[in-house]
Design an enzyme around this catalytic site. Structure first.
Site, mmCIF file in Angstrom:
data_model
loop_
_atom_site.group_PDB
_atom_site.id
_atom_site.type_symbol
_atom_site.label_atom_id
_atom_site.label_comp_id
_atom_site.label_asym_id
_atom_site.label_seq_id
_atom_site.Cartn_x
_atom_site.Cartn_y
_atom_site.Cartn_z
ATOM 1 N N HIS A 197 40.959 24.381 43.498
ATOM 2 C CA HIS A 197 42.155 23.641 43.062
ATOM 3 C C HIS A 197 43.272 24.574 42.609
ATOM 4 O O HIS A 197 44.377 24.114 42.307
ATOM 5 C CB HIS A 197 41.811 22.683 41.918
ATOM 6 C CG HIS A 197 40.843 21.616 42.303
ATOM 7 N ND1 HIS A 197 41.030 20.803 43.406
ATOM 8 C CD2 HIS A 197 39.663 21.238 41.742
ATOM 9 C CE1 HIS A 197 40.007 19.964 43.494
ATOM 10 N NE2 HIS A 197 39.164 20.213 42.512
ATOM 11 N N ASP A 251 32.927 20.490 49.000
ATOM 12 C CA ASP A 251 32.994 19.940 47.653
ATOM 13 C C ASP A 251 33.541 18.512 47.770
ATOM 14 O O ASP A 251 34.302 18.214 48.700
ATOM 15 C CB ASP A 251 33.938 20.813 46.820
ATOM 16 C CG ASP A 251 33.980 20.434 45.354
ATOM 17 O OD1 ASP A 251 33.287 21.093 44.563
ATOM 18 O OD2 ASP A 251 34.706 19.481 45.005
ATOM 19 N N HIS A 303 35.750 17.094 46.139
ATOM 20 C CA HIS A 303 37.192 17.046 45.888
ATOM 21 C C HIS A 303 37.958 17.831 46.950
ATOM 22 O O HIS A 303 37.481 18.835 47.450
ATOM 23 C CB HIS A 303 37.514 17.621 44.501
ATOM 24 C CG HIS A 303 36.862 16.874 43.382
ATOM 25 N ND1 HIS A 303 35.555 17.109 42.998
ATOM 26 C CD2 HIS A 303 37.327 15.901 42.560
ATOM 27 C CE1 HIS A 303 35.248 16.301 41.986
ATOM 28 N NE2 HIS A 303 36.306 15.559 41.707
ATOM 29 N N ASP A 308 28.914 18.342 43.826
ATOM 30 C CA ASP A 308 29.400 17.110 43.208
ATOM 31 C C ASP A 308 29.361 15.930 44.172
ATOM 32 O O ASP A 308 29.802 14.835 43.829
ATOM 33 C CB ASP A 308 30.805 17.297 42.630
ATOM 34 C CG ASP A 308 31.760 17.962 43.599
ATOM 35 O OD1 ASP A 308 31.391 18.188 44.765
ATOM 36 O OD2 ASP A 308 32.895 18.278 43.177
#
Length: 352
Positions: A165, A202, A204, A282
């Site tokens: 991120h 991931d 995200h 995740d």
């Protein structure tokens, strides 16, 4: 380097590119590792522990150490075979990050916003540097070194990293430094590599590296993510080479079928010289942030598929452990590494 190079936010002129190259060439993050060690990178300094404050974020900031302990206890890895990286210096970080961004981390408030732990704002910055940012910089060093080891050995796992991120001039989502972008720029210069594929699995969206390489055709990004969760970065989605959206509640069989299809397309679209695999856990069923329903065995199969993708093409692969917000993540990752070893996709024994 890249045309227009948004890949470093501010580095775009020929002089700036030359400065970047000089920083990379003078860095001490690449060093020779004896064959007696395996390309599995970890340091006890990765783990973040400070008066329990780290428990205020759902991320398990001790998972990196627990992964290695599982591997050692299970007899898959000898502790003395683990590679310990150097910590990234400010000069190393300036390869991608702007000076103003790095200076902003001297504010404990700014760091608290990035790592999403409000009480960090109340701590003296020297403590934040030592207890929070030093461990992250150590992990950055591990990700950067992993590309060198992967080129030499065929694979490397940084038991940490994957801060997808963060981009050149902005952190967020527990990601302070852009280790993926840094790793790739080091590989461009030091390993003479010109085509890199990021496989980001991931849960995200990897908006940081997407922004950093938005105008760089040397980098192909396959991002398989849940569009219904953070970061909702619609601008960065435009820069994804191959977007695979998996909605909340997606189960293992459907997920793996989508991954098979995605890898087949990626292999047809791009011929990488290095694969960077962001292997967040995740996506696990029960993860409070990922909201997907992938079984632990599904993670093992997923990782094996990505390693086979690289092996079949004889392309070096770097694996990063990235996000994962359940205590069970460390055991799941260790089991996956054990499977990769049992299947002969990696060798965790080291040379005599």
């Amino acid at each position: 380097m890249s045309t227009g190079s948004t890949s470093a936010g501010v580095l775009s002129s020929p002089d700036a590119e030359a400065l970047r190259r000089n920083r990379i060439l003078s860095s001490k993050l690449y060093f020779d590792v004896p064959l007696s060690k395996v390309p599995l990178i970890y340091s006890p300094y990765y783990d973040i522990a400070f008066m329990g404050i780290e428990k205020l974020h759902p991320f398990d900031s001790s998972k990196w150490g627990r992964i290695c302990r599982f591997l050692v206890t299970d007899g898959v890895l000898d502790k003395k075979h683990i590679v310990e990286p150097q910590e990234a210096t400010k000069e190393d970080l300036l390869v991608v990050h702007s000076d103003s961004y790095l200076n902003s981390l001297k504010s404990s408030l700014n760091v608290s916003i990035i790592v999403e732990v409000p009480p960090v704002a109340l701590l003296p910055n020297y403590l934040v540097q030592r207890k929070v940012l030093d461990p992250f910089r150590k992990q950055v060093g591990g990700t950067i070194l992993a590309a060198k080891l992967a080129k030499e050995r065929g694979w490397a796992i940084n038991v940490g990293g994957g801060f997808h991120h963060c981009c050149a001039d902005k952190g967020g989502g527990f990601c302070v430094y852009a280790d993926i972008s840094l790793c790739i720029h080091y590989a461009f210069v030091r390993l003479n590599i010109s085509r890199v594929m990021i496989i980001d699995l991931d849960a995200h969206q990897g908006n940081g590296h997407e922004k950093d390489f938005s105008n760089d055709r040397r980098v192909y990004i396959l991002d398989m993510y849940n569009p219904e969760i953070y970061p909702f970065d619609f601008e960065a989605r435009r820069y994804i080479s191959q977007k695979v959206e998996v909605e909340s509640g997606t189960k293992t069989d459907e997920y793996l079928a989508k991954l098979d299809e995605a890898l087949e397309v990626a292999g047809q679209m791009f011929d990488p010289e290095l694969v960077l695999y962001n292997a967040g856990t995740d996506i696990l069923d029960g993860d409070p942030l990922g909201r997907l329903k992938i079984s632990p065995d599904g993670i093992t199969i997923r990782d094996e598929k990505v390693f086979r993708f690289a092996r079949e093409r004889n392309v070096p692969l770097v694996m990063l452990t990235s996000g994962g917000y359940m205590k069970s993540s460390a055991r799941v990752i260790a089991n996956s590494v054990i499977n990769l070893s049992n299947k002969g996709l990696i060798n965790t024994r080291g040379s005599p």
